[in-house]
Scaffold this motif. Sequence first.
Motif, short mmCIF file in Angstrom:
data_model
loop_
_atom_site.label_atom_id
_atom_site.label_comp_id
_atom_site.label_asym_id
_atom_site.label_seq_id
_atom_site.Cartn_x
_atom_site.Cartn_y
_atom_site.Cartn_z
N ARG A 45 -67.48 52.70 13.76
CA ARG A 45 -66.66 53.26 15.12
C ARG A 45 -67.17 54.55 15.37
O ARG A 45 -67.89 55.14 14.80
CB ARG A 45 -65.14 53.39 14.78
N ASN A 46 -66.84 55.06 16.57
CA ASN A 46 -66.93 56.52 17.04
C ASN A 46 -65.98 57.34 16.49
O ASN A 46 -65.05 56.89 16.96
CB ASN A 46 -67.19 56.24 18.62
N LEU A 47 -66.32 58.07 15.90
CA LEU A 47 -65.20 58.93 15.10
C LEU A 47 -64.59 59.85 16.02
O LEU A 47 -63.41 60.08 15.90
CB LEU A 47 -66.05 59.78 13.85
N LEU A 48 -65.20 60.78 16.68
CA LEU A 48 -64.74 62.02 17.53
C LEU A 48 -64.94 61.51 18.97
O LEU A 48 -66.04 60.92 19.41
CB LEU A 48 -65.55 63.05 17.26
N VAL A 49 -64.13 61.95 19.84
CA VAL A 49 -64.43 61.80 21.32
C VAL A 49 -65.11 62.73 21.84
O VAL A 49 -66.22 62.18 22.76
CB VAL A 49 -62.96 61.95 22.02
N VAL A 50 -65.26 63.99 21.42
CA VAL A 50 -66.13 64.85 21.79
C VAL A 50 -66.83 65.39 20.52
O VAL A 50 -66.24 65.97 19.52
CB VAL A 50 -65.74 65.85 22.70
N ASP A 51 -68.14 65.19 20.37
CA ASP A 51 -68.87 65.28 18.83
C ASP A 51 -69.63 66.51 19.09
O ASP A 51 -70.98 66.44 19.35
CB ASP A 51 -69.62 63.97 18.52
N VAL A 52 -69.22 67.72 18.76
CA VAL A 52 -69.77 68.76 18.67
C VAL A 52 -70.11 69.06 17.10
O VAL A 52 -71.33 69.50 17.05
CB VAL A 52 -69.27 70.02 19.51
N LEU A 53 -69.18 68.98 16.26
CA LEU A 53 -69.19 69.14 14.92
C LEU A 53 -70.54 68.67 14.43
O LEU A 53 -71.40 69.16 13.48
CB LEU A 53 -68.06 68.79 14.26
N MET A 54 -70.59 67.20 14.58
CA MET A 54 -71.43 66.35 13.75
C MET A 54 -72.85 66.17 14.74
O MET A 54 -73.78 65.45 14.38
CB MET A 54 -71.06 65.01 13.58
N LEU A 55 -73.02 66.70 15.82
CA LEU A 55 -74.17 66.76 16.70
C LEU A 55 -74.55 65.54 17.30
O LEU A 55 -75.54 65.09 17.25
CB LEU A 55 -75.27 67.64 16.01
N GLY A 56 -73.37 64.85 17.47
CA GLY A 56 -73.69 63.31 18.21
C GLY A 56 -73.62 62.32 17.13
O GLY A 56 -73.85 61.15 17.66
N GLU A 57 -73.71 62.30 16.06
CA GLU A 57 -73.74 61.66 14.78
C GLU A 57 -72.63 60.85 14.60
O GLU A 57 -72.55 59.69 14.31
CB GLU A 57 -74.55 62.29 13.41
N SER A 58 -71.49 61.11 15.04
CA SER A 58 -70.34 60.50 14.72
C SER A 58 -69.99 59.54 16.12
O SER A 58 -69.13 58.84 15.73
CB SER A 58 -68.99 61.38 14.49
N TYR A 59 -71.10 59.49 16.85
CA TYR A 59 -70.77 58.08 17.72
C TYR A 59 -71.77 56.87 17.05
O TYR A 59 -72.50 56.44 17.42
CB TYR A 59 -71.50 58.41 19.15
N HIS A 60 -71.06 56.71 16.11
CA HIS A 60 -71.57 55.62 15.34
C HIS A 60 -71.72 54.20 15.59
O HIS A 60 -72.68 53.61 15.43
CB HIS A 60 -70.82 55.63 13.79
#
Length: 117
Positions: A45-60
């Motif tokens: 799943r994509n974890l965050l709508v805007v992923d700054v904390l994980m630097l794009g990695e949470s668009y899993h």
Amino acid sequence: MFASSFWWFLLLPIVVTMGAFHGAVINWFAHKYGYINFRLKNTSRNLLVVDVLMLGESYHNNHHKHPSSVNFGRRWHEIDPVYPIVLLLKWLRIINFPKASMSALEVRQEKPSNHVE
């Protein structure tokens, strides 16, 4: 050698801790919580709508659909903050990456499934 100065070794605990934290967040949370862009045979799943904390990695989920893509963001609000840096490094000819099997135009035209919570 790993570090050019001795004081760089003081950063090792931070690097080790962040690696474990990052892996736990992505590999556990991003398979349990979040939204799905692409229906796949796994639980990504994509974890965050805007992923700054994980630097794009949470668009899993996006990563599992296109694992060799340089940009993990697929929707207008999915901004991969590392992607512009990668493009800059490529433009400066510091790095180079092979052409992907799917062109950027094909990826943009591909329609993600309906937003599912």
